[in-house]
Design a protein around this motif. Structure first.
Motif, PDB file in Angstrom:
ATOM      1  N   ILE A 131       0.826  -1.218   0.000  1.00  0.00           N
ATOM      2  CA  ILE A 131       0.000   0.000   0.000  1.00  0.00           C
ATOM      3  C   ILE A 131       0.854   1.259   0.000  1.00  0.00           C
ATOM      4  N   SER A 132       2.006   1.228   0.653  1.00  0.00           N
ATOM      5  CA  SER A 132       2.867   2.422   0.720  1.00  0.00           C
ATOM      6  C   SER A 132       3.339   2.856  -0.663  1.00  0.00           C
ATOM      7  N   GLN A 133       3.363   1.941  -1.622  1.00  0.00           N
ATOM      8  CA  GLN A 133       3.818   2.294  -2.969  1.00  0.00           C
ATOM      9  C   GLN A 133       2.844   3.235  -3.678  1.00  0.00           C
ATOM     10  N   TYR A 134       1.584   3.251  -3.226  1.00  0.00           N
ATOM     11  CA  TYR A 134       0.582   4.115  -3.853  1.00  0.00           C
ATOM     12  C   TYR A 134       0.655   5.554  -3.333  1.00  0.00           C
ATOM     13  N   ALA A 135       1.562   5.789  -2.376  1.00  0.00           N
ATOM     14  CA  ALA A 135       1.780   7.161  -1.880  1.00  0.00           C
ATOM     15  C   ALA A 135       3.268   7.386  -1.641  1.00  0.00           C
ATOM     16  N   SER A 136       4.102   6.777  -2.483  1.00  0.00           N
ATOM     17  CA  SER A 136       5.552   6.893  -2.330  1.00  0.00           C
ATOM     18  C   SER A 136       6.037   8.255  -2.807  1.00  0.00           C
ATOM     19  N   SER A 137       7.305   8.561  -2.539  1.00  0.00           N
ATOM     20  CA  SER A 137       7.877   9.839  -2.978  1.00  0.00           C
ATOM     21  C   SER A 137       7.860   9.948  -4.501  1.00  0.00           C
ATOM     22  N   SER A 138       7.952   8.817  -5.192  1.00  0.00           N
ATOM     23  CA  SER A 138       7.901   8.843  -6.655  1.00  0.00           C
ATOM     24  C   SER A 138       6.528   9.289  -7.150  1.00  0.00           C
ATOM     25  N   ILE A 139       5.474   8.856  -6.451  1.00  0.00           N
ATOM     26  CA  ILE A 139       4.123   9.302  -6.785  1.00  0.00           C
ATOM     27  C   ILE A 139       3.995  10.803  -6.543  1.00  0.00           C
ATOM     28  N   ILE A 140       4.586  11.271  -5.447  1.00  0.00           N
ATOM     29  CA  ILE A 140       4.566  12.699  -5.130  1.00  0.00           C
ATOM     30  C   ILE A 140       5.257  13.502  -6.217  1.00  0.00           C
ATOM     31  N   LEU A 141       6.349  12.964  -6.764  1.00  0.00           N
ATOM     32  CA  LEU A 141       7.077  13.659  -7.823  1.00  0.00           C
ATOM     33  C   LEU A 141       6.189  13.848  -9.053  1.00  0.00           C
TER      34      LEU A 141
END
Length: 473
Positions: free
Chosen positions: A76-86
């Motif tokens: 689940i953390s991958q759906y709000a990772s820093s890469s998503i934020i970028l």
């Protein structure tokens, strides 16, 4: 039973076949078998599309919730990772462009240099798409350029784009140029951010964008020359488009002087892009301001600034909801989540051992296998899916062989950053504006082979003759 229903059923059937057939019988570890089954289900649905590819990207969470392959928080953390934020921050930065006309101004300024000959048309469209794809996701570039190209062709007297002989090379130049340019920087698309995420996970430290730029630049230059030469050497039935240069010049003049809102948006974007590439200079001073949060910070400014022309916010949340590419965010996150399942379940180790048993040594043969796998998956689905599936395998295999995975990640990224055959992903935009899918396929076969050979050859030469190719800042 219709075809869609068959594909819907075969997805989970593949999962059960692998998980139970291989795992429960003891052929491989049961947890690893469930990880491989997850990948098989997702890849099958991504290729056959019984549901939208973005919906398929939600499968890691659904499958892991039912079968608990790895700790749920890892998925689940991958759906709000820093890469998503970028990617989210990048979307916020460019969200006002369509409203204020900045995207059209940038495009028309570049295209006002275009000549009437088809060779100059192909050259400018291709190079413009390559350059702009170095600054923003390639899907955005295609979405901006394609309607402008169609309007130009209609102004030149070609109303039926599907039957227009000049349309195919021009629209293909836009699509293919965005792919070549997209490989050049991390900002070229979610596939590159996916690669960076895997690099950071492997190394355990922050990845500097300048490393991507420097290592991909030679490939981008050579790939540009190869694709452009191949397109220019191809016989053309139409040699000139009358009045096209004047069309672009008139369109640009109609925009008038650059407005304050456009200047502010452009400055914010340049600041974000420049700040990402000079990150090594201030990393120690501002350790928390990684590119993801720099883009988010500057994108947030758009919600605060007031437009001088419209006397309202430069970007409202309602506008952001329409402009942010939510589907791409979920697709990218689904790829990262799949990577977590493959790694955490031990599936990557199983796949790596299987491939390593083919007596790979890390030379040209290994590069060809990674490049071919990445290219095939990109063409069948898209580059982001290819990155999610191929890169964990590349890392696992090279680690099993006792090799440094970093050079192979870069080489695989060269191969995966291209989609030219089927009317899906970025290419769907061109087809939706009238490009004949048959012409896309026929024109793209030769280009795909040439471009993949370029990736293999450039990757091999750089790995062999560039001592610092695998050394990160």
């Amino acid at each position: 039973m219709n075809r869609r229903t068959i594909h819907l059923v075969l997805g989970p059937a593949l999962y059960l076949l692998v998980a139970l057939g291989l795992g429960k019988t003891g052929v491989i570890d049961y947890t690893a078998a469930k990880g491989i089954g997850t990948a098989m289900w997702m890849i099958y649905w991504w290729v056959t599309r019984p549901v939208d590819i973005t919906v398929t990207a939600l499968l890691p969470g659904v499958i892991n919730a039912m079968f608990l392959i790895v700790p749920m928080e890892n998925v689940i953390s991958q759906y709000a990772s820093s890469s998503i934020i970028l990617i989210f921050g990048s979307c916020l930065l460019t969200a006002p462009w369509a409203k204020i006309g900045l995207d059209r101004r940038i495009s028309l300024k570049a295209l006002s240099l275009i000549g009437p000959s088809m060779k100059s048309q192909i050259t400018v469209w291709l190079l413009a798409a390559i350059v702009l794809s170095n600054m923003m996701p390639n899907v955005v570039v295609v979405a901006i350029f394609t309607p402008i190209a169609v309007s130009m062709l209609q102004a030149a007297g070609y109303e039926d784009i599907r039957k227009c002989e000049a349309a195919a090379p021009i629209l293909c130049a836009i699509a293919w140029g965005s792919q070549v340019g997209g490989a050049g920087t991390p900002l070229g698309g979610a596939m590159n951010i996916t690669a960076i995420s895997f690099i950071e996970e492997y190394t355990g430290r922050e990845f500097m964008y300048v490393d991507w730029l420097s290592r991909m630049l030679p490939y981008t230059i050579i790939a540009t020359a190869v694709v452009l030469t191949a397109m220019l050497l191809k016989p053309m039935k139409i040699r000139e488009l009358e009045g096209t240069k004047e069309y672009f010049e008139n369109c640009y003049r109609e925009l008038g002087p650059m407005k304050r809102d456009e200047k502010i948006s452009l400055i914010l974007f340049i600041a974000a892009m420049l700040g990402s590439f000079i990150r090594p200079l201030y990393a120690k001073l501002l350790p928390g301001l990684v590119p993801a949060y720099l883009f988010l910070l500057l994108g947030f400014v758009n919600f605060v600034l007031v437009s001088m022309e419209e006397k309202k916010l430069l970007l409202s949340w309602e506008e952001a909801q329409k402009e942010v590419m939510w589907g791409m965010l979920l697709l990218f996150a689904g790829g990262l989540a799949l990577g977590q399942i493959l790694t955490g379940s031990g599936a990557n180790d199983v796949i790596a051992r299987a491939i390593s048993s083919a007596h790979l040594t890390g030379g040209i043969g290994t590069i060809i296998i990674f490049a071919l796998l990445a290219c095939v998956i990109s063409e069948m689905t898209n580059s982001t899916v290819s990155a999610a599936v191929t890169l964990p395998i590349a890392i696992g295999v090279t680690k099993a062989l006792g090799l440094d995975p970093i050079p192979y990640i870069f080489v695989t990224a060269m191969a995966m950053n291209y989609e030219s055959l089927l009317p899906v992903s970025v290419r769907a935009i061109s087809v939706s504006y009238g490009l004949d899918p048959d012409k896309l396929l026929k024109s793209g076969i030769g280009i795909t082979v040439l471009r993949m050979c370029t990736a293999v050859l450039m990757g091999y030469l750089m790995m062999r003759f560039w001592p610092g190719f695998g050394t990160l800042t």
